[in-house]
Design a protein around this motif. Structure first.
Motif, PDB file in Angstrom:
ATOM      1  N   PRO A  97      -8.206  -3.072  -3.981  1.00  0.00           N
ATOM      2  CA  PRO A  97      -7.456  -2.134  -4.842  1.00  0.00           C
ATOM      3  C   PRO A  97      -6.032  -2.596  -5.139  1.00  0.00           C
ATOM      4  CG  PRO A  97      -8.361  -1.003  -2.901  1.00  0.00           C
ATOM      5  CD  PRO A  97      -8.713  -2.443  -2.761  1.00  0.00           C
ATOM      6  N   MET A  98      -5.428  -3.326  -4.236  1.00  0.00           N
ATOM      7  CA  MET A  98      -4.045  -3.716  -4.500  1.00  0.00           C
ATOM      8  C   MET A  98      -3.974  -4.828  -5.550  1.00  0.00           C
ATOM      9  SD  MET A  98      -2.781  -1.440  -2.756  1.00  0.00           S
ATOM     10  CE  MET A  98      -1.116  -1.792  -3.221  1.00  0.00           C
ATOM     11  N   ASP A  99      -4.931  -5.759  -5.476  1.00  0.00           N
ATOM     12  CA  ASP A  99      -5.020  -6.815  -6.493  1.00  0.00           C
ATOM     13  C   ASP A  99      -5.224  -6.161  -7.866  1.00  0.00           C
ATOM     14  OD1 ASP A  99      -5.651  -9.886  -6.990  1.00  0.00           O
ATOM     15  OD2 ASP A  99      -7.232  -8.762  -8.047  1.00  0.00           O
ATOM     16  N   LEU A 151      -5.886   4.128 -12.893  1.00  0.00           N
ATOM     17  CA  LEU A 151      -5.123   5.230 -13.489  1.00  0.00           C
ATOM     18  C   LEU A 151      -3.764   5.396 -12.811  1.00  0.00           C
ATOM     19  CD1 LEU A 151      -7.938   7.838 -14.264  1.00  0.00           C
ATOM     20  CD2 LEU A 151      -6.881   6.162 -15.793  1.00  0.00           C
ATOM     21  N   LYS A 152      -3.709   5.117 -11.530  1.00  0.00           N
ATOM     22  CA  LYS A 152      -2.401   5.132 -10.860  1.00  0.00           C
ATOM     23  C   LYS A 152      -1.476   4.087 -11.502  1.00  0.00           C
ATOM     24  CE  LYS A 152      -3.596   6.640  -6.130  1.00  0.00           C
ATOM     25  NZ  LYS A 152      -2.574   7.628  -5.740  1.00  0.00           N
ATOM     26  N   ALA A 153      -2.031   2.946 -11.808  1.00  0.00           N
ATOM     27  CA  ALA A 153      -1.221   1.868 -12.394  1.00  0.00           C
ATOM     28  C   ALA A 153      -0.789   2.196 -13.821  1.00  0.00           C
ATOM     29  CB  ALA A 153      -1.998   0.556 -12.375  1.00  0.00           C
ATOM     30  N   LEU A 175       0.815  -1.209   0.000  1.00  0.00           N
ATOM     31  CA  LEU A 175       0.000   0.000   0.000  1.00  0.00           C
ATOM     32  C   LEU A 175       0.855   1.268   0.000  1.00  0.00           C
ATOM     33  CD1 LEU A 175      -2.952   0.922   0.143  1.00  0.00           C
ATOM     34  CD2 LEU A 175      -2.767   0.916   2.628  1.00  0.00           C
ATOM     35  N   MET A 176       1.928   1.215   0.798  1.00  0.00           N
ATOM     36  CA  MET A 176       2.788   2.396   0.932  1.00  0.00           C
ATOM     37  C   MET A 176       3.512   2.722  -0.372  1.00  0.00           C
ATOM     38  SD  MET A 176       2.250   3.297   3.961  1.00  0.00           S
ATOM     39  CE  MET A 176       3.513   4.515   4.288  1.00  0.00           C
ATOM     40  N   ASP A 177       3.615   1.724  -1.265  1.00  0.00           N
ATOM     41  CA  ASP A 177       4.360   1.947  -2.511  1.00  0.00           C
ATOM     42  C   ASP A 177       3.488   2.442  -3.663  1.00  0.00           C
ATOM     43  OD1 ASP A 177       6.602   1.132  -1.203  1.00  0.00           O
ATOM     44  OD2 ASP A 177       6.397  -0.976  -1.787  1.00  0.00           O
ATOM     45  N   LEU A 178       2.190   2.620  -3.418  1.00  0.00           N
ATOM     46  CA  LEU A 178       1.319   3.138  -4.491  1.00  0.00           C
ATOM     47  C   LEU A 178       1.775   4.540  -4.908  1.00  0.00           C
ATOM     48  CD1 LEU A 178      -2.413   2.449  -3.511  1.00  0.00           C
ATOM     49  CD2 LEU A 178      -1.153   1.507  -5.445  1.00  0.00           C
TER      50      LEU A 178
END
Ligand SMILES: Cc1ncc(C[n+]2csc(CCOP(=O)(O)OP(=O)(O)O)c2C)c(N)n1
Ligand code: SF4
Lengths: 401, 299
Positions: free
Chosen positions: B184-186, B34-36, B5-8
């Motif tokens: 969200p992380m998946d 969109l972050k990805a 999570l901290m690395d998003l």
């Protein structure tokens, strides 16, 4: 410049190549199929640098062209009849998005019942989509009008259909003067898109709009739906001088001027004028010569540009004539031929100077229109003694059941 | 390695103030997608709730380029973007096609099937809220049996949900995955992976919809998790033909702690008229599908 013997379809494909189209969406339908086939050969042989997208439908063909155009590529597709009808939703979207796509339409009758042969019901039924519509008399005009269409479309940001008769032109070989690539390049510079997709300044293209103008974040007032639509109409209202200007420039460069939106043949002293479009204009010219040999002063006015409608040119030419026979290959069911309605509307309000105008529906589904048939049409039109004698609806010119 | 999570990435591509309903699962997912994918993404979208998220002219809360298009034309529009960008030599853009279940399972299937067969270079994500929500919760072919919609108002829908993911797998896309906005992380990891693969990439995204499904707006994440915990939604990916369960679904497969579908069904008003027979059939279908996935995963 070289003269080649080409079919209408080969001509359309060659014109697209000369225009250096960058994205081609290809979907077959008779009688247009040879256009994408020819282009695929150009692309696969490396003679044309373009993305050739073999789409799965016409709805997608137009979808591909719209988005390719939005990122700045010169986009091309061609269709006819049911394919054009299947595109209907996307046609509105293309005009509304103001993308300068050029699309040959090889005019063909629409089912049911099925036919693959020619009439103009397909493109006439799409006249209200916001596209410009050019109609070609012969194969030379196909070549010239495709090149001209890109020039005009990219100046005005309005897409253009270049319509020509299926089989009658699409499959008929004629001599065509083909300009050099350098000459076309000089006339038609590379497409520079109106909007630039820039990650630094992202935009949302074709979003939902409100009805009325609305202020943006910058405090400026932005148009609502009607305002945006009015701008399209305003562009089309002022498009004829642009078409004339580019048509004249085309003439200066290539020797064939398209300044006049109407092809005229022996109109000056005519007592009866055929008013028509497409290859019928050539056939009517033949009929004219026959009629003149018989002492009937006939002429031809064939519209090259149908949208935007050249109302003023039509008024100037037609209001001085005694009789008009509007001969066309499409009908607005329940009324009459669409061209007949529009010609009459153009002449409305000229204080009694309306010529006696009879509408004729001919050639549906490929039915042959012979010069002698046209002569008979002329004679019948001349026989009407007054406006009252002209039948209420267009006359179906066919001697069969 | 799954992203922590901290690395998003901190950069946001949707600003506060979207026009979706309160509690909608869509913006949660979109934010992470969109972050990805980053700023060089061009989104193409048809009429659907995502159009609403994108806002109204002249304002938009979305900070990437977007092209709206007709309802059945998403994959065609994406094909046009891909072709146009390629023709112009702009190779470093990501083309993201994103449509609802109606615009994918039903009307959009033709254009998507065509584009996938051509192996067009784009990511297509179908966000599935299991009905035509934008037009007021009408049934789509993605609606599960037993659900009340505004076009199945008296008798809940009879037919089961179309297995669209299988239809897409039959197109042999370069990458295929399922995910859910409650994870969200998946989701972030799958889009990050998809971004670097060439060809057609298809991602099915389950999105809980409080307005259409009938649950309180604060429970969106919980409902999505329940869908996964009961096996109604299964998280997996298929890469080079190799099937892999991921995240919570992998965890469930290992621990064998799948919950009964009733735990999921009873949270939503849309299932209020579900018959006991439908409930039983639903459980049976979920179990069979789950067993199939376990076998495919070799677990
Ligand atoms: C050709 C066409 N038919 C119908 C519509 C109306 N329409 C707009 S959005 C929509 C439903 C969208 O449903 P879905 O794709 O599931 O997305 P959601 O709204 O659920 O996010 C429909 C039917 C349309 N825009 N175009
Ligand atoms: S209807 Fe459902 S999917 Fe659409 S915006 Fe509202 S909550 Fe989201």
């Amino acid at each position: 410049m070289a003269t080649k013997i080409l079919t209408g379809n080969q001509t359309a494909a060659l014109a697209a190549k000369l225009c250096r189209v960058q994205v081609i969406a290809a979907y077959p339908i008779t009688p247009q199929s040879k256009i994408p086939e020819e282009l695929s050969e150009y692309v696969e042989r490396g003679e044309l640098q373009a993305e050739f997208v073999r789409v799965e439908s016409e709805h997608s063909a137009m979808g591909v062209c719209i988005s390719a155009s939005l990122v700045g590529a010169r986009a091309f597709t061609a269709t006819a009849a049911n394919g054009l009808a299947y595109m209907h939703e996307q046609l509105h979207w293309a005009a509304g998005a103001r993308v300068p796509i050029v699309m040959p339409v090889t005019n063909r009758g629409l089912g049911a019942p099925w036919t693959i042969l020619n009439d103009m019901q397909d493109s006439i039924a799409q006249r209200d989509t916001g596209w410009m519509q050019f109609y070609c008399l012969n194969n030379q005009e196909i070549l010239d009008q495709v090149i001209l269409a890109y020039k005009v479309a990219e100046r005005l940001l309005v897409p253009v259909m270049v319509c020509f008769d299926g089989f009658r032109l699409s499959h008929t070989m004629m001599p065509v003067e083909v300009p050099d690539q350098e000459a076309v390049d000089a006339f038609l510079p590379p497409f520079t898109p109106a909007y630039h997709l820039d990650p630094e300044r992202p935009v949302n293209i074709n979003p939902v709009v409100l009805t009325d103008p609305i202020p943006g974040a910058d405090g400026r007032l932005y148009p609502g739906y009607m305002g945006i639509r009015r701008r399209l109409q305003a562009t089309l209202e002022s498009a004829l001088p642009v078409i004339a200007e580019e048509g004249r420039a085309f003439g200066e460069r290539f020797g064939r001027s398209y300044e006049d939106p109407i092809f005229r043949y022996r109109t000056e002293d005519a007592d009866i004028l055929f008013v028509t479009m497409g290859s019928l204009g050539s056939e009517a010219s033949e009929a004219c010569d026959v009629l003149r040999d018989q002492g009937i002063k006939a002429g031809v006015a064939s519209l090259r540009v149908f949208r935007p409608f050249p109302k003023r040119a039509i008024r100037d030419l037609l209001a001085t004539q005694a009789r008009l026979a509007v001969v066309e290959k499409a009908i607005s069911y329940g009324l009459e031929g669409a061209l007949a309605t529009e010609i009459k509307a153009a002449l409305y309000g000229l204080n009694g100077r309306q010529p006696i105008t009879a509408g004729y529906i001919v050639g549906l589904g490929g039915k042959d229109v012979k010069p002698l048939d046209l002569c008979e049409i002329a004679r019948q039109t001349l026989s009407f003694g007054s406006h009252e004698e002209v039948p209420e609806h267009s006359i179906w010119f066919s001697n069969e059941i | 390695m799954p992203t922590a999570l901290m690395d998003l990435p901190e950069k946001e591509y949707i600003l506060p103030g979207t026009r979706t309903c309160a509690g909608c699962g869509l913006p949660i997912a979109y934010r992470h997608i969109l972050k990805a994918l980053g700023p060089k993404t061009i989104v193409t979208l048809p009429a659907c709730c995502l159009t609403i998220l994108h806002g109204m002219y002249p304002k938009t809360p979305v900070l990437v380029n977007a092209v709206n298009n007709v309802f059945g034309g998403t994959a065609a529009s994406a094909s046009g973007l891909a072709a146009g960008l390629k023709a112009l030599g702009k190779e470093d853009y990501v083309v993201l096609a994103m449509a609802g279940d109606g615009g994918t399972f039903d009307m959009g299937i033709q254009a998507l099937s065509g584009a996938a067969e051509r192996q067009t270079n784009f990511i297509y994500v179908c966000y599935d809220n299991e009905a035509y929500m934008n037009t007021g919760v009408q049934r789509s072919s993605a609606t599960p049996s037993g659900a009340i919609t505004t076009t199945t108002p008296v008798h809940p829908k009879e037919q089961p949900k179309k297995d669209f993911i299988q239809i897409m797998e039959a197109h042999h896309p370069a990458y295929l995955a399922t995910t859910c906005s409650s994870y969200p992380m998946d989701l972030y990891d799958k889009f990050s992976k998809a971004r670097h693969i060439q060809g057609t990439r298809f991602i099915h995204l389950a999105v809980p919809c409080p307005a259409g499904w009938g649950f309180p707006t604060r429970e969106t994440v919980k409902i999505g998790r329940l869908a996964v915990e009961t096996g109604v939604i299964v998280l997996y990916e298929v890469e080079d033909g190799i099937f892999r369960l991921t995240g919570k679904s992998l965890n469930l497969a290992k621990t064998r702690r799948k919950r009964p579908v009733e735990d999921y069904v009873k949270t939503q008003a849309r299932f209020r008229k579900m018959t006991p027979e439908q409930m039983e059939a639903f459980q049976k279908a979920v179990d069979e599908r789950w067993e199939g996935f376990l076998a495919r995963a070799g677990i």
